[in-house]
Design an enzyme around this catalytic site. Structure first.
Site, PDB file in Angstrom:
ATOM      1  N   LYS A 170       0.851  -1.192   0.000  1.00  0.00           N
ATOM      2  CA  LYS A 170       0.000   0.000   0.000  1.00  0.00           C
ATOM      3  C   LYS A 170       0.889   1.245   0.000  1.00  0.00           C
ATOM      4  O   LYS A 170       1.453   1.630   1.017  1.00  0.00           O
ATOM      5  CB  LYS A 170      -0.915   0.046   1.237  1.00  0.00           C
ATOM      6  N   CYS A 279      13.728  11.456   5.834  1.00  0.00           N
ATOM      7  CA  CYS A 279      13.704  10.976   7.230  1.00  0.00           C
ATOM      8  C   CYS A 279      15.039  11.196   7.904  1.00  0.00           C
ATOM      9  O   CYS A 279      15.104  11.426   9.104  1.00  0.00           O
ATOM     10  CB  CYS A 279      13.319   9.506   7.265  1.00  0.00           C
ATOM     11  N   GLU A 380      10.284  16.344  14.712  1.00  0.00           N
ATOM     12  CA  GLU A 380      10.581  16.237  13.286  1.00  0.00           C
ATOM     13  C   GLU A 380       9.676  17.195  12.516  1.00  0.00           C
ATOM     14  O   GLU A 380       8.453  17.070  12.546  1.00  0.00           O
ATOM     15  CB  GLU A 380      10.331  14.796  12.809  1.00  0.00           C
TER      16      GLU A 380
HETATM   17  P1  NAD Z   1       2.373   8.706   7.394  1.00  0.00           P
HETATM   18  O1  NAD Z   1       2.656   7.942   8.649  1.00  0.00           O
HETATM   19  O2  NAD Z   1       1.338   9.746   7.433  1.00  0.00           O
HETATM   20  O3  NAD Z   1       1.934   7.711   6.231  1.00  0.00           O
HETATM   21  C1  NAD Z   1       2.750   6.642   5.828  1.00  0.00           C
HETATM   22  C2  NAD Z   1       1.870   5.565   5.228  1.00  0.00           C
HETATM   23  O4  NAD Z   1       1.048   5.019   6.246  1.00  0.00           O
HETATM   24  C3  NAD Z   1       0.941   6.049   4.128  1.00  0.00           C
HETATM   25  O5  NAD Z   1       0.871   5.087   3.108  1.00  0.00           O
HETATM   26  C4  NAD Z   1      -0.399   6.165   4.856  1.00  0.00           C
HETATM   27  O6  NAD Z   1      -1.515   6.052   4.022  1.00  0.00           O
HETATM   28  C5  NAD Z   1      -0.300   4.978   5.794  1.00  0.00           C
HETATM   29  N1  NAD Z   1      -1.196   5.032   6.963  1.00  0.00           N
HETATM   30  C6  NAD Z   1      -1.741   6.117   7.572  1.00  0.00           C
HETATM   31  N2  NAD Z   1      -2.518   5.723   8.608  1.00  0.00           N
HETATM   32  C7  NAD Z   1      -2.449   4.381   8.662  1.00  0.00           C
HETATM   33  C8  NAD Z   1      -3.017   3.378   9.527  1.00  0.00           C
HETATM   34  N3  NAD Z   1      -3.815   3.696  10.545  1.00  0.00           N
HETATM   35  N4  NAD Z   1      -2.730   2.078   9.291  1.00  0.00           N
HETATM   36  C9  NAD Z   1      -1.906   1.741   8.284  1.00  0.00           C
HETATM   37  N5  NAD Z   1      -1.351   2.634   7.430  1.00  0.00           N
HETATM   38  C10 NAD Z   1      -1.610   3.927   7.627  1.00  0.00           C
HETATM   39  O7  NAD Z   1       3.783   9.267   6.911  1.00  0.00           O
HETATM   40  P2  NAD Z   1       4.061  10.218   5.658  1.00  0.00           P
HETATM   41  O8  NAD Z   1       3.619  11.596   6.013  1.00  0.00           O
HETATM   42  O9  NAD Z   1       3.558   9.569   4.413  1.00  0.00           O
HETATM   43  O10 NAD Z   1       5.664  10.159   5.599  1.00  0.00           O
HETATM   44  C11 NAD Z   1       6.494  10.983   6.320  1.00  0.00           C
HETATM   45  C12 NAD Z   1       7.112  10.221   7.486  1.00  0.00           C
HETATM   46  O11 NAD Z   1       7.802   9.072   7.018  1.00  0.00           O
HETATM   47  C13 NAD Z   1       8.142  11.044   8.228  1.00  0.00           C
HETATM   48  O12 NAD Z   1       7.948  10.921   9.602  1.00  0.00           O
HETATM   49  C14 NAD Z   1       9.462  10.383   7.817  1.00  0.00           C
HETATM   50  O13 NAD Z   1      10.506  10.545   8.741  1.00  0.00           O
HETATM   51  C15 NAD Z   1       9.058   8.961   7.675  1.00  0.00           C
HETATM   52  N6  NAD Z   1      10.019   8.229   6.846  1.00  0.00           N
HETATM   53  C16 NAD Z   1      10.886   7.361   7.462  1.00  0.00           C
HETATM   54  C17 NAD Z   1      11.848   6.694   6.714  1.00  0.00           C
HETATM   55  C18 NAD Z   1      12.839   5.742   7.347  1.00  0.00           C
HETATM   56  O14 NAD Z   1      13.577   5.095   6.623  1.00  0.00           O
HETATM   57  N7  NAD Z   1      12.897   5.646   8.667  1.00  0.00           N
HETATM   58  C19 NAD Z   1      11.904   6.890   5.337  1.00  0.00           C
HETATM   59  C20 NAD Z   1      10.999   7.776   4.739  1.00  0.00           C
HETATM   60  C21 NAD Z   1      10.055   8.436   5.509  1.00  0.00           C
END
Ligand code: NAD
Length: 486
Positions: A170, A279, A380
């Site tokens: 997803k 990230c 962050e």
């Molecule tokens: P997000 O948590 O809002 O969403 C990430 C994904 O989770 C999306 O596909 C979203 O639809 C899904 N999601 C949302 N609610 C959910 C639920 N209840 N159950 C299952 N899935 C759900 O994050 P974002 O805004 O898309 O991305 C930014 C974040 O990602 C930042 O905090 C960044 O640091 C992190 N990130 C981490 C890494 C790493 O390697 N550690 C890499 C890239 C991004």
């Protein structure tokens, strides 16, 4: 969506517009799934896994298919890169780099697929053999964010497939386009139906069932810390294995003896690359007090010259932020910083000019006079915002750098290599760079300490994360044990 080897609309037929963050034009219309779609996809992945068609395919053969996906990505690199830039606003040069990295990841895991034959261990019991083997976990739910849409997907897809699992992916609902395109390549590479399934839609609706379902054996998630906690809570109901790659507030430590030009240039890159929507962005700058003023003056000068614009324009150095909502979140932190008493040295607002009218642009921003207790230093922001603090001793630098809930990545700049190595050892982070910022590659593990998550992607361990370990003991001279006399 791609379920059980077929391209399909959402069961209820809903759609979502996909927006170009540079100009807010609708660039595509994607299916918007519901729980029912995810359940269909999970079922397909379960049946495919239980059939053994993929998991019992010799590992070397699986590896060849995964390798072939890498080759197809290279072949379609330009188209994929253009799609990624349209969808995220990042510069086309960065998207091309992402595609090279993505192909590398598929080729790396394709090559690794048949390299671990398990091990025979010395059994303490006479006339027996004891071996440890790795098997695929089963059905994997994979959830990715919007900042590196296809790259983050590749870090999950390639090892899961190489290890013999089936999966439901997803992607972020706002940036699904390159992931959809790569599923077309899966078909061309000859992946059996049901092995890789793709559902599209919002997290709470389409993502949540993955951690709730008894038919999913592992959920691998990359995204924000609050979503990670939600997934962890629902996975606990069925003791599902999870891997979480969450956020970071990554320190960039600059000692006075660092090469000045390198450290300034890298500090800019660390924090402002892809608008800081990384990230591992080096958003928390720690500068040795004796060079603070000269260092920060130079940084401010260069930050104000960063050329924002259309990702397709070769002169653009950074594109827009991903969405209106996200820009508002970043803007909110500017008020927070000012109210906390930090000095807004540059940026902090939307750029002016015709080119920026429709895009979600935000100026590279530097806060000076920051202290460790400020929210802008601890949380962050995920945008182009640097906070600057000073230190006077190595010990202070280490203590400050470790003083957040996160532990994803960090860097140290110094020409005293022994000192830099010592600092690197003391940082509680999954990745530490010395005299550099940002390098990551397929061979090296990636992941967080503390609340940046757990589990590792990439590297040999990235494949192992998609396996279960089994001990097989064989008695070579079977005989009754006669513990009971009856
Ligand atoms: P997000 O948590 O809002 O969403 C990430 C994904 O989770 C999306 O596909 C979203 O639809 C899904 N999601 C949302 N609610 C959910 C639920 N209840 N159950 C299952 N899935 C759900 O994050 P974002 O805004 O898309 O991305 C930014 C974040 O990602 C930042 O905090 C960044 O640091 C992190 N990130 C981490 C890494 C790493 O390697 N550690 C890499 C890239 C991004």
């Amino acid at each position: 969506m791609y379920i059980n080897g077929e391209w399909t609309d959402a069961v209820h037929g809903s759609k979502r517009d996909i927006i170009n963050p540079y100009n807010q034009e609708v660039i595509a219309t994607a299916s918007e799934g519901t729980r029912e779609d995810t359940e269909r996809a999970i079922k397909a992945a379960r049946v495919a896994f239980d059939s053994g068609e993929w998991s019992n395919t010799p590992a070397g053969e699986r590896g060849k298919t995964v390798n072939e996906i890498g080759r197809l990505i290279r072949e379609d690199k330009e188209e994929l890169a253009r799609l990624e830039t349209l969808d995220t606003g990042k510069t086309i040069e960065e998207s091309r780099g992402d595609m090279d990295d993505i192909a590398d990841v598929f080729e790396y895991f394709g090559g690794l697929a048949d390299k671990d034959g398990g091990e025979v261990i010395p059994s303490p019991i006479p006339d027996s053999t004891s071996k440890v083997v790795r098997e695929p976990i089963g059905v994997c739910g994979q959830i990715t964010p919007w900042n590196y849409p296809l790259l983050q997907a590749a870090w999950k897809l390639a090892p899961a497939l190489a290890a013999g699992n089936t999966l439901v992916m997803k992607p972020s609902e706002i940036t699904p386009l390159t992931t959809v395109r790569v599923f077309e390549l899966f078909e061309r590479a000859g992946l059996p139906k049901g092995v890789a399934n793709l559902v599209l839609g919002a997290g709470a609706e389409v993502g949540a069932p993955l951690s709730e379902s008894l038919d999913v054996d592992l959920v691998s998630f990359t995204g924000g810390i609050e979503t990670g906690k939600t997934i962890m809570r629902s996975a606990s109901d069925n003791v599902k294995k999870i891997a979480l790659e969450l956020g970071g507030k990554n320190p960039n430590i600059v000692f006075a003896d660092a090469d000045f030009e390198t450290a300034v240039d890298q500090a800019l890159n660390a924090a402002f690359f892809h608008g800081g929507q990384v990230c591992s962005a080096g958003s928390r700058l720690l500068v040795e007090e004796s060079i603070h003023d000269t260092f920060v003056d130079e940084l401010i000068k260069r930050a104000s010259r960063i050329k924002l614009g259309n990702g397709f324009d070769d002169t653009t150095e950074s594109g827009p932020l991903i969405s209106a909502d996200h820009r508002e979140k970043v803007e909110g932190y500017i008020d927070v910083g000012v109210n906390e008493g930090a000095t807004l040295a540059v940026g902090g607002k939307r750029p002016e000019g015709k080119e920026f009218e429709n895009g979600f642009f935000f100026e590279p921003t530097i806060f000076t006079n920051c202290t460790a207790d400020m929210r802008i230093v601890q949380e962050e922001i995920f945008g182009p915002v640097i906070t600057v603090e000073t230190f006077t001793t190595k010990e202070e630098a280490i203590e400050r750098a470790n003083d957040t809930i996160y532990g994803l990545a960090g860097a140290v700049f110094s020409n005293d290599i022994a000192k830099a190595e010592e600092v690197a050892e003391q940082l509680r982070m999954g990745t530490v760079w010395i005299n550099d910022f940002h390098p990551y590659f397929a061979q090296a593990p990636w992941g967080g300490y503390k609340q940046s998550g757990f589990g590792r992607e990439l590297g040999k361990i990235g494949l192992e994360e998609y396996t279960e370990v089994k001990h097989i003991f064989r008695n070579q001279k079977p005989a009754p044990v006669k513990w009971f006399n009856s």
